[in-house]
Motif scaffolding. Structure first.
Motif, PDB file in Angstrom:
ATOM      1  N   ILE A 227      19.156  46.821  -8.912  1.00 18.19           N
ATOM      2  CA  ILE A 227      19.326  45.385  -9.739  1.00 18.19           C
ATOM      3  C   ILE A 227      20.616  45.074 -10.085  1.00 18.19           C
ATOM      4  CG2 ILE A 227      18.500  44.915 -12.004  1.00 18.19           C
ATOM      5  CD1 ILE A 227      16.759  47.272 -12.309  1.00 18.19           C
ATOM      6  N   SER A 228      20.816  43.798  -9.627  1.00 17.15           N
ATOM      7  CA  SER A 228      22.123  42.975  -9.882  1.00 17.15           C
ATOM      8  C   SER A 228      21.772  42.130 -11.112  1.00 17.15           C
ATOM      9  CB  SER A 228      22.614  42.318  -8.842  1.00 17.15           C
ATOM     10  OG  SER A 228      21.763  41.019  -8.332  1.00 17.15           O
ATOM     11  N   THR A 229      22.662  41.905 -11.809  1.00 18.81           N
ATOM     12  CA  THR A 229      22.796  40.942 -12.973  1.00 18.81           C
ATOM     13  C   THR A 229      24.211  40.043 -12.914  1.00 18.81           C
ATOM     14  OG1 THR A 229      22.878  40.802 -15.341  1.00 18.81           O
ATOM     15  CG2 THR A 229      23.958  42.889 -14.271  1.00 18.81           C
ATOM     16  N   GLY A 230      23.911  38.754 -12.956  1.00 22.34           N
ATOM     17  CA  GLY A 230      24.790  37.714 -12.855  1.00 22.34           C
ATOM     18  C   GLY A 230      24.812  36.740 -11.703  1.00 22.34           C
ATOM     19  N   GLY A 231      25.379  35.622 -11.701  1.00 19.44           N
ATOM     20  CA  GLY A 231      25.369  34.723 -10.485  1.00 19.44           C
ATOM     21  C   GLY A 231      24.114  34.307 -10.206  1.00 19.44           C
TER      22      GLY A 231
ATOM     23  N   ARG B 165      17.421  31.465 -11.128  1.00 16.55           N
ATOM     24  CA  ARG B 165      16.938  31.526  -9.973  1.00 16.55           C
ATOM     25  C   ARG B 165      16.876  33.062  -9.623  1.00 16.55           C
ATOM     26  NH1 ARG B 165      20.476  29.623  -5.753  1.00 16.55           N
ATOM     27  NH2 ARG B 165      22.303  30.509  -6.857  1.00 16.55           N
ATOM     28  N   ALA B 166      16.289  33.945 -10.451  1.00 13.98           N
ATOM     29  CA  ALA B 166      16.122  35.281 -10.346  1.00 13.98           C
ATOM     30  C   ALA B 166      15.094  35.478  -9.151  1.00 13.98           C
ATOM     31  CB  ALA B 166      15.147  35.826 -11.460  1.00 13.98           C
ATOM     32  N   THR B 167      15.332  36.530  -8.329  1.00 14.95           N
ATOM     33  CA  THR B 167      14.937  36.720  -7.085  1.00 14.95           C
ATOM     34  C   THR B 167      14.731  38.323  -6.653  1.00 14.95           C
ATOM     35  OG1 THR B 167      14.752  36.080  -4.719  1.00 14.95           O
ATOM     36  CG2 THR B 167      16.914  36.648  -5.774  1.00 14.95           C
ATOM     37  N   ALA B 168      13.660  38.498  -5.638  1.00 17.02           N
ATOM     38  CA  ALA B 168      13.712  40.020  -5.450  1.00 17.02           C
ATOM     39  C   ALA B 168      13.346  39.904  -3.984  1.00 17.02           C
ATOM     40  CB  ALA B 168      12.684  40.625  -6.110  1.00 17.02           C
ATOM     41  N   GLY B 169      13.768  41.196  -3.230  1.00 14.75           N
ATOM     42  CA  GLY B 169      13.379  41.379  -1.895  1.00 14.75           C
ATOM     43  C   GLY B 169      13.392  42.846  -1.452  1.00 14.75           C
ATOM     44  N   VAL B 170      13.292  43.048  -0.267  1.00 12.09           N
ATOM     45  CA  VAL B 170      13.224  44.390   0.276  1.00 12.09           C
ATOM     46  C   VAL B 170      14.275  44.562   1.527  1.00 12.09           C
ATOM     47  CG1 VAL B 170      12.034  46.396   1.428  1.00 12.09           C
ATOM     48  CG2 VAL B 170      10.897  45.031  -0.440  1.00 12.09           C
ATOM     49  N   ALA B 171      15.011  45.373   1.655  1.00  7.32           N
ATOM     50  CA  ALA B 171      15.651  45.701   2.572  1.00  7.32           C
ATOM     51  C   ALA B 171      16.025  47.191   2.990  1.00  7.32           C
ATOM     52  CB  ALA B 171      17.138  44.974   2.488  1.00  7.32           C
ATOM     53  N   ARG B 172      15.787  47.822   4.152  1.00  8.55           N
ATOM     54  CA  ARG B 172      15.715  49.074   4.687  1.00  8.55           C
ATOM     55  C   ARG B 172      15.299  50.011   3.646  1.00  8.55           C
ATOM     56  NH1 ARG B 172      17.921  49.719   8.918  1.00  8.55           N
ATOM     57  NH2 ARG B 172      19.056  51.899   8.819  1.00  8.55           N
ATOM     58  N   GLY B 173      14.251  49.711   3.259  1.00 11.18           N
ATOM     59  CA  GLY B 173      13.329  50.484   2.465  1.00 11.18           C
ATOM     60  C   GLY B 173      13.795  50.520   0.939  1.00 11.18           C
ATOM     61  N   THR B 174      14.471  49.690   0.582  1.00 14.78           N
ATOM     62  CA  THR B 174      15.278  49.587  -0.829  1.00 14.78           C
ATOM     63  C   THR B 174      14.703  48.303  -1.467  1.00 14.78           C
ATOM     64  OG1 THR B 174      17.284  50.833   0.085  1.00 14.78           O
ATOM     65  CG2 THR B 174      17.384  49.670  -2.041  1.00 14.78           C
ATOM     66  N   TYR B 175      14.076  48.356  -2.621  1.00  9.67           N
ATOM     67  CA  TYR B 175      13.970  47.199  -3.499  1.00  9.67           C
ATOM     68  C   TYR B 175      15.335  46.448  -4.052  1.00  9.67           C
ATOM     69  CZ  TYR B 175       9.208  48.446  -3.589  1.00  9.67           C
ATOM     70  OH  TYR B 175       7.860  48.726  -3.382  1.00  9.67           O
ATOM     71  N   LEU B 176      15.471  45.303  -4.084  1.00  8.51           N
ATOM     72  CA  LEU B 176      16.720  44.374  -4.540  1.00  8.51           C
ATOM     73  C   LEU B 176      16.135  43.530  -5.544  1.00  8.51           C
ATOM     74  CD1 LEU B 176      17.143  44.692  -1.104  1.00  8.51           C
ATOM     75  CD2 LEU B 176      19.231  44.408  -2.091  1.00  8.51           C
ATOM     76  N   PHE B 177      16.688  43.394  -6.755  1.00  8.78           N
ATOM     77  CA  PHE B 177      16.300  42.632  -7.786  1.00  8.78           C
ATOM     78  C   PHE B 177      17.463  41.901  -8.240  1.00  8.78           C
ATOM     79  CE2 PHE B 177      13.481  46.118  -7.893  1.00  8.78           C
ATOM     80  CZ  PHE B 177      12.158  45.499  -7.815  1.00  8.78           C
ATOM     81  N   ALA B 178      17.530  40.460  -8.419  1.00  4.96           N
ATOM     82  CA  ALA B 178      18.688  39.714  -8.900  1.00  4.96           C
ATOM     83  C   ALA B 178      18.260  38.972 -10.280  1.00  4.96           C
ATOM     84  CB  ALA B 178      19.192  38.723  -7.819  1.00  4.96           C
ATOM     85  N   LEU B 179      18.899  39.439 -11.388  1.00 11.71           N
ATOM     86  CA  LEU B 179      18.519  38.903 -12.663  1.00 11.71           C
ATOM     87  C   LEU B 179      19.557  38.106 -13.254  1.00 11.71           C
ATOM     88  CD1 LEU B 179      17.206  42.179 -14.163  1.00 11.71           C
ATOM     89  CD2 LEU B 179      16.046  40.476 -12.991  1.00 11.71           C
TER      90      LEU B 179
END
Length: 180
Positions: A76-80, A124-138
């Motif tokens: 989970i990322s936060t910012g930007g 512009r919150a977003t989310a996806g999957v890469a290499r079996g890992t969930y990624l969330f941008a908050l």
């Protein structure tokens, strides 16, 4: 409809928190602190935590490195995620994604509308999957992190959540890579 099926056993998820900021340090990272407290409070594992500057390549590198780490299930990322010139987290996430979770941004906007009205269009919150890992941008505000965790992620990262959740499909996220 969201509900927790108490007959299912809770499965802790290993989650990394990435704060994207040119100004934040560990001692004043309120958004990162908000996420870390909620992750651990829910019974999940805070697998890693870092702060990187608003630099697209640096953000993408950290995301890729964590996606390669077998001890991390979700990031989970936060910012930007805003609209200014230094807001490049969304672009960095999309550089890494294999698949985007399109509805995440829509659901986040819906949750935000109830809290901040039409100002929600600026995220512009977003989310996806890469290499079996969930990624969330908050977004970088503690309130946005709280809302995203409380109203979306705490449910989708709980194996007991019905009718479905992200955890139950985790073992299959990278199945296309195992077919070789």
């Amino acid at each position: 409809m969201s509900n927790i099926d108490e007959t299912r056993k809770f499965i802790p998820v290993r989650i990394a928190v990435l704060t994207v900021s040119d100004t934040r340090q560990a001692d004043d990272d309120r958004s990162g602190d908000t996420l870390a407290a909620r992750i651990e409070g829910a019974g999940h594992i805070l697998a890693a935590r870092a702060i990187v500057r608003d630099e697209r390549a640096a953000i993408a590198k950290r995301l890729r490195d964590w996606c390669e780490d077998a001890g991390i299930d979700a990031i989970i990322s936060t910012g930007g995620t805003g609209l200014t010139g230094r807001d490049v987290t969304v672009e960095a996430h999309r550089d890494v994604y294999e698949k985007e979770i399109d509805a995440f941004g829509t659901v986040f906007t819906h949750v935000s509308m109830a809290k901040i009205g039409t100002s929600a269009v600026q995220s512009r919150a977003t989310a996806g999957v890469a290499r079996g890992t969930y990624l969330f941008a908050l977004p970088g505000s503690p309130g946005a992190c709280k809302d995203a965790w409380d109203d979306i992620l705490s449910l989708q990262l709980d194996y007991r959540h019905r009718p479905c959740n992200f955890v139950e499909i985790m073992p299959r996220l990278d199945e296309h890579q195992r077919r070789k």
